[in-house]
Design an enzyme around this catalytic site. Sequence first.
Site, PDB file in Angstrom:
ATOM      1  CE  LYS A 293       2.702 -20.175  -3.282  1.00 56.60           C
ATOM      2  NZ  LYS A 293       3.980 -19.862  -2.617  1.00 56.60           N
ATOM      3  N   GLY A 294       3.890 -23.353  -9.337  1.00 52.50           N
ATOM      4  CA  GLY A 294       3.845 -24.502 -10.243  1.00 52.50           C
ATOM      5  C   GLY A 294       5.148 -24.650 -11.004  1.00 52.50           C
ATOM      6  CB  ALA A 295       7.008 -22.301 -13.182  1.00 54.69           C
TER       7      ALA A 295
ATOM      8  CG  ASP B 126      15.582 -15.504  -1.925  1.00 56.57           C
ATOM      9  OD1 ASP B 126      14.582 -15.506  -1.181  1.00 56.57           O
ATOM     10  OD2 ASP B 126      15.527 -15.237  -3.139  1.00 56.57           O
TER      11      ASP B 126
ATOM     12  CB  THR C 149      12.010 -16.795  -2.792  1.00 56.71           C
ATOM     13  OG1 THR C 149      12.216 -15.584  -2.094  1.00 56.71           O
ATOM     14  CG2 THR C 149      10.777 -16.694  -3.672  1.00 56.71           C
TER      15      THR C 149
ATOM     16  CG  ASN D 108       3.981 -22.628   5.146  1.00 52.33           C
ATOM     17  OD1 ASN D 108       2.978 -22.466   5.839  1.00 52.33           O
ATOM     18  ND2 ASN D 108       4.353 -21.763   4.219  1.00 52.33           N
TER      19      ASN D 108
ATOM     20  CG  ASP E 141       7.369 -23.345  -4.695  1.00 53.29           C
ATOM     21  OD1 ASP E 141       6.302 -23.734  -4.186  1.00 53.29           O
ATOM     22  OD2 ASP E 141       7.588 -22.168  -5.027  1.00 53.29           O
TER      23      ASP E 141
ATOM     24  N   GLY F   5      -8.734 -37.050   5.875  1.00 55.50           N
ATOM     25  CA  GLY F   5      -8.443 -37.199   4.448  1.00 55.50           C
ATOM     26  C   GLY F   5      -8.667 -38.574   3.893  1.00 55.50           C
TER      27      GLY F   5
END
Length: 310
Positions: free
Chosen positions: A39-41, A244, A246, A180, A250, A209
Amino acid sequence: MIIVFGSLNINTVMPVEHFPKPGETVACTSDYLSHPGGKGANQAVAAARAGAKVAVVGKIGDDSFGRRCINNLKNQSIWASGIGMSERPTGHSTVAVDSSGTNMSIVAPGANNDATADQVPDEVLIPRNILLTQLEVPPKETFMVLSRARNHQTPTILDASPATKMTREGLANVDYLIVNEVEAHQLAHTLGITETDPRLIAKAITRMGGPRMACIITLESKGSVAVKDDATYVVRTLKVDAVDTTGAGDAFCGIFAARLQLGHDWLKAMHYAGVGAALSCLALGAQESMPFLDDIEAHVHKVEPPRKLA
Ligand code: RIB
């Protein structure tokens, strides 16, 4: 600059007709693919392609997967000197993608579990940078770096994925919380929020928050909802035939961070992020399918800008 504190993985993508049931073996419909992910990259690549300067801080293993992760970032002009080496193997995710483009993943975090907040130097926690975080590295370290960023007045974004137990104290250092729909329900549960409508969950989370926080809940092809200063907004997205999904979340986070850092207001940044997330679903893979700014700008006019609900 965007400072991404987060995970790096190699993804093995298995195209299947349908997902296996427990005990079932299914054959791939074509060869498996091997892509850089995490996720970071992924968010770093999305932010860089959306026009921002980006640095990644995290951990890889001393192996070929780790070297691929780093080379891939460097090839996109992303600073990778903050990525350290762990004795564990580089993170790995097995991603099954079915014929509708829906994905299921199993992640072995490996080296990501050794990422620490002190890898982020104070020098980069400055007000004109943005700290972009997720929860695929140890959440304790993520919350620590978020707290340091708040002390240095660095704007912060947390993509609360994968869902983990969060406290009000953890939320207090987040300016933009992105989740999500599934994660929103999980987060609501851990925070003791009983609402089930995403708009009401977002409102309840922002009330916990603190005054600066915005909460954005992404709703796949339905776009997203967002709450800030007690006002609710709906954000539409582009209709696409997904190949896709995926990394779509991100893409949203990285593009949002980039456009914010480059001076867009948060609503315009969400507009771009929603369109870019949809475009990222048009090809297999996570980082490879991140759109460039030109692609986003070619489509953004087709989607209604974020609208405040009465
Ligand atoms: O968000 C998608 C990412 O989650 C994949 O690239 C995979 O590596 C997992 O970390």
